[in-house]
Design an enzyme around this catalytic site. Structure first.
Site, short mmCIF file in Angstrom:
data_model
loop_
_atom_site.label_atom_id
_atom_site.label_comp_id
_atom_site.label_asym_id
_atom_site.label_seq_id
_atom_site.Cartn_x
_atom_site.Cartn_y
_atom_site.Cartn_z
CB ALA A 10 -0.77 -0.04 1.18
NE ARG A 15 13.13 6.63 1.12
CZ ARG A 15 13.69 5.84 1.85
NH1 ARG A 15 14.92 5.85 1.70
NH2 ARG A 15 13.16 4.87 2.45
CG ASP A 101 8.68 -2.82 -0.54
OD1 ASP A 101 8.51 -3.71 0.15
OD2 ASP A 101 9.02 -1.67 0.12
CE LYS A 348 3.73 -10.19 -39.65
NZ LYS A 348 2.62 -9.03 -39.86
CE1 TYR A 363 8.00 -8.03 -43.09
CE2 TYR A 363 6.85 -7.48 -44.92
CZ TYR A 363 6.92 -7.75 -43.65
OH TYR A 363 5.88 -8.20 -43.12
CB ALA A 377 20.51 -8.78 -52.29
NE ARG A 437 14.61 -7.77 -66.32
CZ ARG A 437 15.74 -8.74 -65.88
NH1 ARG A 437 16.01 -9.15 -64.67
NH2 ARG A 437 16.44 -9.07 -66.99
C1 UD1 Z 1 9.46 -2.18 8.67
C2 UD1 Z 1 9.49 -2.75 9.95
C3 UD1 Z 1 11.09 -3.14 10.62
C4 UD1 Z 1 11.76 -3.99 9.37
C5 UD1 Z 1 11.70 -3.35 8.10
C6 UD1 Z 1 12.21 -4.06 7.11
C7 UD1 Z 1 7.46 -2.55 10.98
C8 UD1 Z 1 6.82 -1.45 12.16
N1 UD1 Z 1 8.69 -2.09 10.90
O1 UD1 Z 1 9.98 -0.95 8.74
O2 UD1 Z 1 11.19 -3.62 11.80
O3 UD1 Z 1 13.21 -3.73 10.00
O4 UD1 Z 1 10.24 -3.09 7.71
O5 UD1 Z 1 12.48 -3.33 5.79
O6 UD1 Z 1 6.70 -3.23 10.51
N2 UD1 Z 1 3.10 -0.48 4.30
C9 UD1 Z 1 1.90 -0.64 3.98
N3 UD1 Z 1 0.99 0.12 4.63
C10 UD1 Z 1 1.32 0.84 5.79
C11 UD1 Z 1 2.79 0.96 6.08
C12 UD1 Z 1 3.45 0.23 5.38
O7 UD1 Z 1 1.20 -1.27 3.07
O8 UD1 Z 1 0.37 1.46 6.33
C13 UD1 Z 1 3.90 -1.52 3.41
C14 UD1 Z 1 4.99 -0.55 2.73
O9 UD1 Z 1 4.55 -0.17 1.43
C15 UD1 Z 1 6.43 -1.34 2.85
C16 UD1 Z 1 6.19 -2.15 3.91
O10 UD1 Z 1 4.71 -2.35 4.23
O11 UD1 Z 1 6.12 -2.14 1.61
C17 UD1 Z 1 6.98 -1.86 5.01
O12 UD1 Z 1 6.68 -0.57 5.40
P1 UD1 Z 1 7.66 0.64 5.68
O13 UD1 Z 1 7.07 1.93 6.38
O14 UD1 Z 1 8.87 0.80 4.74
O15 UD1 Z 1 8.40 -0.10 7.03
P2 UD1 Z 1 9.73 0.23 7.87
O16 UD1 Z 1 9.92 1.32 8.43
O17 UD1 Z 1 10.83 -0.15 6.72
#
Ligand code: UD1
Ligand code: CA
Length: 454
Positions: A10, A15, A101, A348, A363, A377, A437
């Site tokens: 979500a 970044r 991710d 093709k 072609y 050719a 031709r």
């Molecule tokens: C989280 C962990 C941390 C761990 C790290 C590894 C928690 C509180 N912390 O931290 O312990 O070391 O991942 O990378 O879980 N996401 C949602 N909805 C939300 C929040 C997050 O879908 O409301 C998803 C994000 O898109 C992401 C993943 O969850 O893919 C992790 O969220 P992120 O905020 O990056 O967590 P970190 O702070 O990295």
């Protein structure tokens, strides 16, 4: 034990500086979330829940499949909150949490983690890091038993020295997990509902927390920006290259090959530098691929050769055939055994029979070309009349002179020959010569035009 998988996807991924959601950015030609889904599927879970928020519509549209449930998280209030959104859909004994991710997580690692799961146990994937900055830290007691996870921002300077990081990936008994999630608070440094807080709750409820580690750090590495994305890409490609070499492929430079799909290989294959293999590519024994080739969804039969700078998509090279340099084989291009296609030839939806040759600048589209034909050719199949496509059919042993236009629909019988420069719009019977031709005439004493005087 039955298993539900929840994939968190979500987050916005600020970044990335992108208009598309982070989880749709590709690694090896496939979205990060696509990788996670494919790996999740190998575990044959009872359900897969994908928690979406930012760019939800696009994510849903790109990855929609019958075995997926998309769950909306309208506000990103933390990883615990994200998992909680899926609760109404969860039914299995165990729940595994993955991340959209974190694309390179391996099936073997998850299988090991699952092996730990039990009614009274929580499986947690942790990772030893030389620089744990940013990660939640694993807190263990004097017996080495996991007690809790503390997030970087909530950690004391002593806790920050701990090098065992939380990957975020875990397996927990569903009923317990749902209870814990309902009790989470956001009373912490980030004001978020942390999934990580369930660890202390599990310990308090008398569950054992069993940990596993991935085979490499990259396996659990997330991509937050395009630099990390490129690092994951390189790691993936390094692994793909190693796997090919282990199967008997010589790579002139393992760092200059890109695999964006599934490659099936035989032995004693030679791949030169800067080759891209995409989609489903089958490469049989003794195939040679020259430098700078792009090969997508194609089959290269035993002993065939693709010479430098060729581009193949949806093509099949017969045994011992060759193409290039600078060949372009488009979908439906089929070269029979020992056929030869030379430079600047585009094919093709056309078949070249055994031993047939198209050496230069042609072609050939929508054509059936028999065995042992020679295409001069500059020959073009005029397959398109502006509305429809038509077939050009050649028998065996046909010799097409240079610079012919074969106006489809048209056919040439076995052993037919055409004169150079012909426009062939009518059938040429077997063994006949077709010449289409203008007759040459010479004007003697011809005066060339002169430049105007200023
Ligand atoms: C989280 C962990 C941390 C761990 C790290 C590894 C928690 C509180 N912390 O931290 O312990 O070391 O991942 O990378 O879980 N996401 C949602 N909805 C939300 C929040 C997050 O879908 O409301 C998803 C994000 O898109 C992401 C993943 O969850 O893919 C992790 O969220 P992120 O905020 O990056 O967590 P970190 O702070 O990295
Ligand atoms: Ca993160």
């Amino acid at each position: 034990m039955s298993l539900d998988i929840v994939i968190l996807a979500a987050g916005q991924g600020t970044r990335m500086r992108s208009s598309i959601p982070k989880v749709l950015h590709p690694v090896a030609g496939k979205s990060m979330l696509g990788h996670v889904l494919d790996t999740a599927r190998t575990l044959r879970p009872d359900s897969i829940q994908v928690v979406i928020g930012h760019g939800a519509e696009l994510v849903r549209e790109r990855l929609q499949a019958e075995d997926l449930t998309f769950v909306m998280q309208n506000e990103q209030l933390g990883t615990g909150h994200a998992v909680a959104q899926a609760i109404p859909h969860l039914k299995a004994d165990q729940v595994m949490i993955l991340y959209g991710d974190v694309p390179l997580i391996q099936q073997e690692t998850l299988v090991r983690l699952l092996a730990q799961s039990a009614e009274n146990c929580l499986g947690l994937l942790t990772v030893s890091l030389s620089d744990p900055t940013g990660y939640g830290r694993i807190l263990r007691n004097e017996n080495g038993e996991v007690q809790a996870i503390v997030e970087q921002k909530d950690a004391s300077s002593e806790q920050r020295k701990i090098c065992e990081g939380n990957t975020g990936i875990l397996v927990a008994p569903r009923v317990k997990l749902c209870e814990w999630l309902a009790r989470l608070s956001n009373n912490n440094a980030q004001g978020e509902y942390y999934l990580t807080d369930v660890i202390a709750m599990a310990v308090a409820d008398g569950l054992r927390v069993a940990t596993e580690q991935p085979a490499s750090q990259q396996e659990v590495q997330g991509a937050n920006d395009r630099i990390q994305l490129a690092e994951l890409e390189r790691h993936y490609q390094g692994q793909a290259a190693r796997a090919l070499m282990q199967q008997g492929v010589t790579l002139r430079d393992p760092q200059r090959l890109d695999v964006r799909g599934e490659v099936q290989v035989g032995r004693d294959i030679l791949i030169d530098v800067n080759v891209i293999l995409e989609g489903c590519v089958v490469i049989e024994d003794d195939v040679q691929i020259g430098p700078n080739c792009v090969i997508k969804n194609s089959t290269l039969r035993r002993g065939s050769t693709v010479k430098a700078n060729s581009h193949l998509e949806g093509a099949e090279l017969g045994e011992g055939s060759d193409c290039g340099p600078y060949a372009r084989l488009r979908p439906g291009a089929v070269l029979g055994a020992k056929a030869h296609v030379g430079n600047f030839v585009e094919i093709k939806n056309a078949r070249l029979g055994t031993g047939s040759k198209a050496g230069h600048l042609s072609y050939l589209g929508d054509a059936q070309i028999g065995d042992n034909c020679n295409i001069g050719a500059g020959t073009i199949t005029c397959n398109y009349d502006g509305a429809n496509k038509w077939q050009t059919v050649l028998g065996d042993d046909v010799f097409i002179g240079s610079n012919n236009s074969l106006v489809a629909p048209v056919s040439l019988g076995d052993g037919a020959t055409t004169g150079a420069g012909s426009t062939i719009s009518q059938e040429v019977p077997a063994a006949a010569l077709g010449v289409g031709r203008a007759k040459q005439r010479n004007i003697t004493g011809w005066k060339r035009p002169e430049k105007h005087k200023k």
